[in-house]
Design a protein around this motif. Structure first.
Motif, PDB file in Angstrom:
ATOM      1  N   LEU A 198      13.466  -0.125  39.161  1.00 17.79           N
ATOM      2  CA  LEU A 198      12.895   0.063  37.823  1.00 17.79           C
ATOM      3  C   LEU A 198      12.825   1.521  37.400  1.00 17.79           C
ATOM      4  O   LEU A 198      12.859   1.829  36.211  1.00 17.79           O
ATOM      5  CB  LEU A 198      11.488  -0.555  37.770  1.00 17.79           C
ATOM      6  CG  LEU A 198      11.409  -2.062  38.014  1.00 17.79           C
ATOM      7  CD1 LEU A 198       9.960  -2.509  38.063  1.00 17.79           C
ATOM      8  CD2 LEU A 198      12.184  -2.833  36.954  1.00 17.79           C
ATOM      9  N   ARG A 199      12.718   2.422  38.394  1.00 21.64           N
ATOM     10  CA  ARG A 199      12.553   3.845  38.071  1.00 21.64           C
ATOM     11  C   ARG A 199      13.473   4.705  38.937  1.00 21.64           C
ATOM     12  O   ARG A 199      12.992   5.577  39.682  1.00 21.64           O
ATOM     13  CB  ARG A 199      11.086   4.257  38.258  1.00 21.64           C
ATOM     14  CG  ARG A 199      10.131   3.610  37.271  1.00 21.64           C
ATOM     15  CD  ARG A 199       8.679   3.878  37.608  1.00 21.64           C
ATOM     16  NE  ARG A 199       8.281   3.166  38.829  1.00 21.64           N
ATOM     17  CZ  ARG A 199       7.901   1.886  38.857  1.00 21.64           C
ATOM     18  NH1 ARG A 199       7.891   1.180  37.745  1.00 21.64           N
ATOM     19  NH2 ARG A 199       7.548   1.315  39.988  1.00 21.64           N
ATOM     20  N   PRO A 200      14.775   4.484  38.874  1.00 21.43           N
ATOM     21  CA  PRO A 200      15.689   5.332  39.664  1.00 21.43           C
ATOM     22  C   PRO A 200      15.597   6.784  39.223  1.00 21.43           C
ATOM     23  O   PRO A 200      15.513   7.078  38.029  1.00 21.43           O
ATOM     24  CB  PRO A 200      17.065   4.728  39.372  1.00 21.43           C
ATOM     25  CG  PRO A 200      16.907   4.010  38.065  1.00 21.43           C
ATOM     26  CD  PRO A 200      15.501   3.512  38.037  1.00 21.43           C
ATOM     27  N   ALA A 201      15.606   7.684  40.209  1.00 22.59           N
ATOM     28  CA  ALA A 201      15.408   9.102  39.897  1.00 22.59           C
ATOM     29  C   ALA A 201      16.662   9.760  39.351  1.00 22.59           C
ATOM     30  O   ALA A 201      16.580  10.769  38.650  1.00 22.59           O
ATOM     31  CB  ALA A 201      14.935   9.843  41.145  1.00 22.59           C
ATOM     32  N   THR A 202      17.820   9.226  39.698  1.00 26.98           N
ATOM     33  CA  THR A 202      19.073   9.839  39.273  1.00 26.98           C
ATOM     34  C   THR A 202      20.050   8.773  38.800  1.00 26.98           C
ATOM     35  O   THR A 202      19.881   7.582  39.082  1.00 26.98           O
ATOM     36  CB  THR A 202      19.734  10.617  40.438  1.00 26.98           C
ATOM     37  OG1 THR A 202      20.152   9.677  41.451  1.00 26.98           O
ATOM     38  CG2 THR A 202      18.770  11.631  41.041  1.00 26.98           C
ATOM     39  N   ALA A 203      21.075   9.217  38.111  1.00 28.76           N
ATOM     40  CA  ALA A 203      22.119   8.293  37.675  1.00 28.76           C
ATOM     41  C   ALA A 203      22.824   7.665  38.862  1.00 28.76           C
ATOM     42  O   ALA A 203      23.225   6.498  38.812  1.00 28.76           O
ATOM     43  CB  ALA A 203      23.123   9.045  36.792  1.00 28.76           C
ATOM     44  N   GLU A 204      22.973   8.410  39.964  1.00 28.89           N
ATOM     45  CA  GLU A 204      23.646   7.875  41.143  1.00 28.89           C
ATOM     46  C   GLU A 204      22.859   6.714  41.744  1.00 28.89           C
ATOM     47  O   GLU A 204      23.424   5.700  42.158  1.00 28.89           O
ATOM     48  CB  GLU A 204      23.841   8.977  42.193  1.00 28.89           C
ATOM     49  CG  GLU A 204      24.858  10.042  41.820  1.00 28.89           C
ATOM     50  CD  GLU A 204      24.323  11.034  40.792  1.00 28.89           C
ATOM     51  OE1 GLU A 204      25.146  11.716  40.151  1.00 28.89           O
ATOM     52  OE2 GLU A 204      23.083  11.117  40.612  1.00 28.89           O
ATOM     53  N   VAL A 205      21.538   6.858  41.796  1.00 28.37           N
ATOM     54  CA  VAL A 205      20.709   5.776  42.323  1.00 28.37           C
ATOM     55  C   VAL A 205      20.753   4.574  41.391  1.00 28.37           C
ATOM     56  O   VAL A 205      20.867   3.424  41.835  1.00 28.37           O
ATOM     57  CB  VAL A 205      19.256   6.252  42.523  1.00 28.37           C
ATOM     58  CG1 VAL A 205      18.359   5.085  42.934  1.00 28.37           C
ATOM     59  CG2 VAL A 205      19.195   7.348  43.583  1.00 28.37           C
ATOM     60  N   ALA A 206      20.694   4.808  40.095  1.00 25.19           N
ATOM     61  CA  ALA A 206      20.769   3.710  39.120  1.00 25.19           C
ATOM     62  C   ALA A 206      22.081   2.960  39.250  1.00 25.19           C
ATOM     63  O   ALA A 206      22.126   1.729  39.126  1.00 25.19           O
ATOM     64  CB  ALA A 206      20.604   4.251  37.708  1.00 25.19           C
ATOM     65  N   ALA A 207      23.159   3.685  39.504  1.00 28.71           N
ATOM     66  CA  ALA A 207      24.467   3.052  39.626  1.00 28.71           C
ATOM     67  C   ALA A 207      24.583   2.241  40.904  1.00 28.71           C
ATOM     68  O   ALA A 207      25.260   1.208  40.933  1.00 28.71           O
ATOM     69  CB  ALA A 207      25.570   4.114  39.584  1.00 28.71           C
ATOM     70  N   PHE A 208      23.900   2.703  41.965  1.00 29.12           N
ATOM     71  CA  PHE A 208      24.068   2.039  43.256  1.00 29.12           C
ATOM     72  C   PHE A 208      23.120   0.866  43.443  1.00 29.12           C
ATOM     73  O   PHE A 208      23.462  -0.111  44.105  1.00 29.12           O
ATOM     74  CB  PHE A 208      23.862   3.052  44.391  1.00 29.12           C
ATOM     75  CG  PHE A 208      24.318   2.528  45.719  1.00 29.12           C
ATOM     76  CD1 PHE A 208      25.660   2.435  46.028  1.00 29.12           C
ATOM     77  CD2 PHE A 208      23.398   2.097  46.662  1.00 29.12           C
ATOM     78  CE1 PHE A 208      26.090   1.930  47.237  1.00 29.12           C
ATOM     79  CE2 PHE A 208      23.810   1.591  47.885  1.00 29.12           C
ATOM     80  CZ  PHE A 208      25.165   1.512  48.172  1.00 29.12           C
ATOM     81  N   ILE A 209      21.919   0.943  42.883  1.00 22.57           N
ATOM     82  CA  ILE A 209      20.931  -0.119  43.061  1.00 22.57           C
ATOM     83  C   ILE A 209      21.008  -1.085  41.886  1.00 22.57           C
ATOM     84  O   ILE A 209      20.702  -0.731  40.756  1.00 22.57           O
ATOM     85  CB  ILE A 209      19.506   0.462  43.160  1.00 22.57           C
ATOM     86  CG1 ILE A 209      19.386   1.390  44.368  1.00 22.57           C
ATOM     87  CG2 ILE A 209      18.483  -0.659  43.236  1.00 22.57           C
ATOM     88  CD1 ILE A 209      19.443   0.699  45.699  1.00 22.57           C
ATOM     89  N   GLY A 210      21.403  -2.301  42.156  1.00 25.61           N
ATOM     90  CA  GLY A 210      21.477  -3.313  41.118  1.00 25.61           C
ATOM     91  C   GLY A 210      22.717  -3.184  40.253  1.00 25.61           C
ATOM     92  O   GLY A 210      23.554  -2.311  40.443  1.00 25.61           O
ATOM     93  N   LEU A 211      22.826  -4.091  39.288  1.00 29.54           N
ATOM     94  CA  LEU A 211      23.920  -4.076  38.332  1.00 29.54           C
ATOM     95  C   LEU A 211      23.534  -3.261  37.107  1.00 29.54           C
ATOM     96  O   LEU A 211      22.404  -3.334  36.638  1.00 29.54           O
ATOM     97  CB  LEU A 211      24.250  -5.488  37.867  1.00 29.54           C
ATOM     98  CG  LEU A 211      25.013  -6.413  38.826  1.00 29.54           C
ATOM     99  CD1 LEU A 211      25.145  -7.787  38.209  1.00 29.54           C
ATOM    100  CD2 LEU A 211      26.383  -5.849  39.146  1.00 29.54           C
ATOM    101  N   SER A 212      24.482  -2.505  36.604  1.00 33.29           N
ATOM    102  CA  SER A 212      24.273  -1.781  35.352  1.00 33.29           C
ATOM    103  C   SER A 212      25.565  -1.790  34.554  1.00 33.29           C
ATOM    104  O   SER A 212      26.655  -1.862  35.120  1.00 33.29           O
ATOM    105  CB  SER A 212      23.864  -0.323  35.600  1.00 33.29           C
ATOM    106  OG  SER A 212      22.584  -0.231  36.172  1.00 33.29           O
ATOM    107  N   SER A 213      25.428  -1.715  33.247  1.00 31.44           N
ATOM    108  CA  SER A 213      26.555  -1.462  32.364  1.00 31.44           C
ATOM    109  C   SER A 213      26.357  -0.089  31.746  1.00 31.44           C
ATOM    110  O   SER A 213      25.234   0.278  31.388  1.00 31.44           O
ATOM    111  CB  SER A 213      26.635  -2.515  31.254  1.00 31.44           C
ATOM    112  OG  SER A 213      26.746  -3.812  31.793  1.00 31.44           O
ATOM    113  N   LEU A 214      27.421   0.672  31.615  1.00 30.17           N
ATOM    114  CA  LEU A 214      27.359   1.992  30.999  1.00 30.17           C
ATOM    115  C   LEU A 214      27.769   1.898  29.540  1.00 30.17           C
ATOM    116  O   LEU A 214      28.852   1.388  29.229  1.00 30.17           O
ATOM    117  CB  LEU A 214      28.296   2.967  31.723  1.00 30.17           C
ATOM    118  CG  LEU A 214      27.768   3.695  32.954  1.00 30.17           C
ATOM    119  CD1 LEU A 214      28.846   4.631  33.490  1.00 30.17           C
ATOM    120  CD2 LEU A 214      26.515   4.475  32.637  1.00 30.17           C
TER     121      LEU A 214
END
Length: 377
Positions: free
Chosen positions: A244-260
């Protein structure tokens, strides 16, 4: 924090009766170099007594090397390893009082299951009768007491890994280290055994460090997760914090699914398709890539704010569906929605973003076919 005290124990199992609070394990400023190649860049990690921590990251990020330094199988080029507040950086592996479980089961083919489990105790000079009794307790703990007289080749892969776990636990180690222990198993057995490992760890209160590249695995069993990238720890936090609160874009990309998707950042707020989204850790104002979770996108009526899109695929996943659409501005995005919302290829829809906090990065590419690249659970 450990939950071991609040869980029931059985007095007839000596291993459970001896269960303790665990031992603090720490890496302080650990650097590891192989010749001119630096694998770990000043890694700091503090695992509380009885805590279950996962080292999570892609292949080559340094997570297994960090575990091996903690175990004493590798010596740090710089920095120190502490167990229970004592510097054990130069203490050999067999003197650190740790248990290890590897991806390969490494069972002795000529020994029965009970003797495989008791091997570490016999090496420590425990009397045969006592060693067999404690090994039996460990096998009961992993649900294999009834297979004590079998040989390794008579067991399934999941059963062999349970024996390896019992062998690691029977010596009542201060710290349990697991290096990708489930990656060789099929999906159903992997889920069953990961849950079993967590159940046992909670009952024993053993400090545990678990290496994996599987995000779902880490999210399911951890008290905290240390996400590693290029030999560094990018973020340490609870599964909820990281998702829910990834500190960086790299963590957001690696944890869970995301669309850019592209957005415009100003004063800590990113605007996407007319929707203002709070950014807890903003980069500089200007064009950004915005990471959107599938559950934070929804279908809306044609007259509602949002953006038009065309359905590319829709996958039924039991209790929900995951649908990929191409927006009118040319971006592929995923949505997660009710299984009752059936969509077909080519359907015209409209989507909008829930105003939840998002992670962004400075925009580095223009419209790209790889908008769905950040992938995970």
């Amino acid at each position: 924090m450990t939950l071991a005290r609040s869980l029931p124990r059985t007095s007839d199992n000596l291993l459970l009766a001896a269960a303790g609070e665990g031992t603090r394990a720490q890496l302080r400023g650990v650097v590891k170099e192989y010749g001119a190649h630096r694998v770990l860049h000043g890694v700091d990690l503090d695992v509380a007594p009885g805590e279950f921590v996962c080292l999570l990251g892609p292949s080559g990020c340094g997570k297994t090397t960090a575990l091996r330094v903690l175990a004493g199988l590798e010596h740090a080029t710089e920095g120190a390893v502490y167990l229970g507040g004592q510097d054990v950086s130069r203490v050999p592996t067999n003197k650190r009082d740790i248990g290890m479980v590897f991806q390969s089961y490494s069972l002795f083919p000529h020994l029965r299951v009970l003797d495989n489990t008791a091997f570490g105790l016999r090496r420590r000079g425990v009397r045969p009768g006592e060693a067999r009794r404690r090994a039996g307790d460990a096998l009961d703990l992993v649900g294999l007491g009834h297979l004590a007289d079998r040989y390794a080749h008579q067991l399934s892969g999941g059963q062999q890994q349970r024996v390896a776990l019992a062998r690691a636990l029977v010596t009542e180690p201060r710290v349990l280290l697991l290096d990708e222990p489930l990656s060789a198993l099929d999906a159903k057995v992997r889920v069953q055994l990961r849950d079993e490992i967590r159940r046992i760890q909670l009952r024993l209160g053993t400090t545990t460090v678990f290496v994996t590249h599987d995000q779902e695995e880490a999210l399911a069993v951890s008290d905290r997760i240390a996400v590693m990238n290029a030999g560094r720890i990018a973020q340490v936090g609870t599964p909820e914090d990281l998702y829910l609160r990834p500190a960086t874009a790299e963590v957001a990309a690696f944890i869970g699914l995301s669309s850019l998707v592209p957005g415009l950042l100003a004063s800590g707020v990113a605007t996407v398709w007319g929707q203002a989204l709070p950014v807890p850790s903003p980069v500089g104002d200007g064009p950004v890539d915005v990471f959107l979770r599938p559950e934070n996108l929804r279908f809306v009526a044609a007259a509602d704010p949002g953006i038009g899109a065309v359905v590319h695929e829709s996958t039924f996943l039991g209790s929900f569906r995951r649908t990929v659409v191409r927006t009118d501005d040319g971006h592929l995005v995923r949505l997660q929605h009710a299984a009752s919302e059936r969509l077909e290829y080519g359907d015209i829809v409209r989507i909008a973003v829930t105003p939840a906090p998002v992670v962004v990065r400075a925009r580095i590419v223009e419209d790209d076919e790889d908008d769905l690249e950040p992938d995970g659970v």
